[in-house]
Design a protein around this motif. Structure first.
Motif: not given
Length: 268
Positions: A159-168
């Motif tokens: 989840x932490x990685x997805x949150x970081x990646x979602x902002x591209x």
């Protein structure tokens, strides 16, 4: 936060664009009545299309260096430039994954991942669409409505990685992202991240992670920055040309591991 997207100046080094450069970085903090130097005379270029591992024992200033790269800490001396421009604080194009997960317990997986997009003012329909795409990409499909208390450590870190990646982000920073996970979970998550990177599924142009695990560094990174201590400084900058996935038991990588372990054991 300052955004430099439309002001990029291409700096060429060995045919790679330098995204960020650190010049003569020294950092001190107060320890009682004394000043302690954590980092000394750090010079480092971060290029596009590189996975970089910052490797060192505890107390070498790895996490402090990563936070300086993130703009979360202003160095006592020296300068940081992002895309050729002075960096005075956090940059919207740089995202960071923390060792402690740092999830908001009252938010679902979907809302945790979408949190940064909400802070940017993105409309709900679009931010949830992007959040669900990131959740699927990182392997959490079906957990959108779950809360952090119901997740395993590996799932929380996803989840932490997805949150970081979602902002591209242009640059993804990770501070010992696998150290709190069991060996099997950490290995699977590392494999998934590198697969996403090598298959060009990420819009991120540079990935930098901190670790104290030599095998982790040489199995994942294109460059390994080996840190020395008292004060923290760069001991060596090693480029690894082997394609991924890598056989850690190959003679070449076993030799490299022995070389790095020797460097870590002997302080200059």
């Amino acid at each position: 936060m300052t955004k430099f997207n439309n002001q990029v100046q291409n700096i060429q080094t060995n045919e790679n664009v330098v995204m960020m450069d650190l010049q003569e970085i020294t950092h001190t903090f107060e320890q009682g009545k004394e000043q302690k130097t954590v980092l000394s005379n750090i010079n480092l270029d971060l290029h596009e299309n590189e996975v970089i591992a910052i490797l060192g024992r505890s107390g070498t200033g790895k996490s402090t260096l990563l936070r300086i790269i993130a703009g979360l800490i202003q160095p006592s001396l020296g300068s940081v430039h992002y895309c050729g421009l002075p960096m005075q604080g956090p940059v919207a194009d740089v995202s960071m994954v923390f060792q402690s997960f740092a999830l908001l317990p009252w938010l679902s997986v979907r809302d945790n991942v979408a949190f940064g997009l909400e802070a940017q003012g993105m409309p709900p329909a679009l931010r949830y669409k992007k959040a669900e795409e990131a959740i699927k990409m990182i392997g959490l499909e079906g957990e959108e409505e779950s809360f952090p208390s119901a997740l395993s450590g590996g799932m929380k870190q996803r989840v932490g990685i997805a949150r970081a990646l979602v902002v591209e982000p242009e640059i993804l920073l990770m501070d010992e992202p696998f150290s709190s996970l069991d060996v099997f979970t950490a290995s699977r998550l590392k494999d998934d991240i590198i697969t996403l990177w090598d298959s060009n599924q990420l819009k991120t142009k540079s990935m930098i992670f901190v670790t104290h695990n030599v095998e982790e560094a040489i199995s994942m990174a294109d460059r390994v920055i080996v840190m020395d201590s008292n004060p923290g400084r760069i001991k060596s900058d090693i480029r690894i040309e082997c394609t991924r996935p890598r056989n850690i038991e190959s003679q070449e990588l076993k030799g490299l591991k022995a070389q790095i372990v020797s460097q870590l054991m002997h302080n200059d």
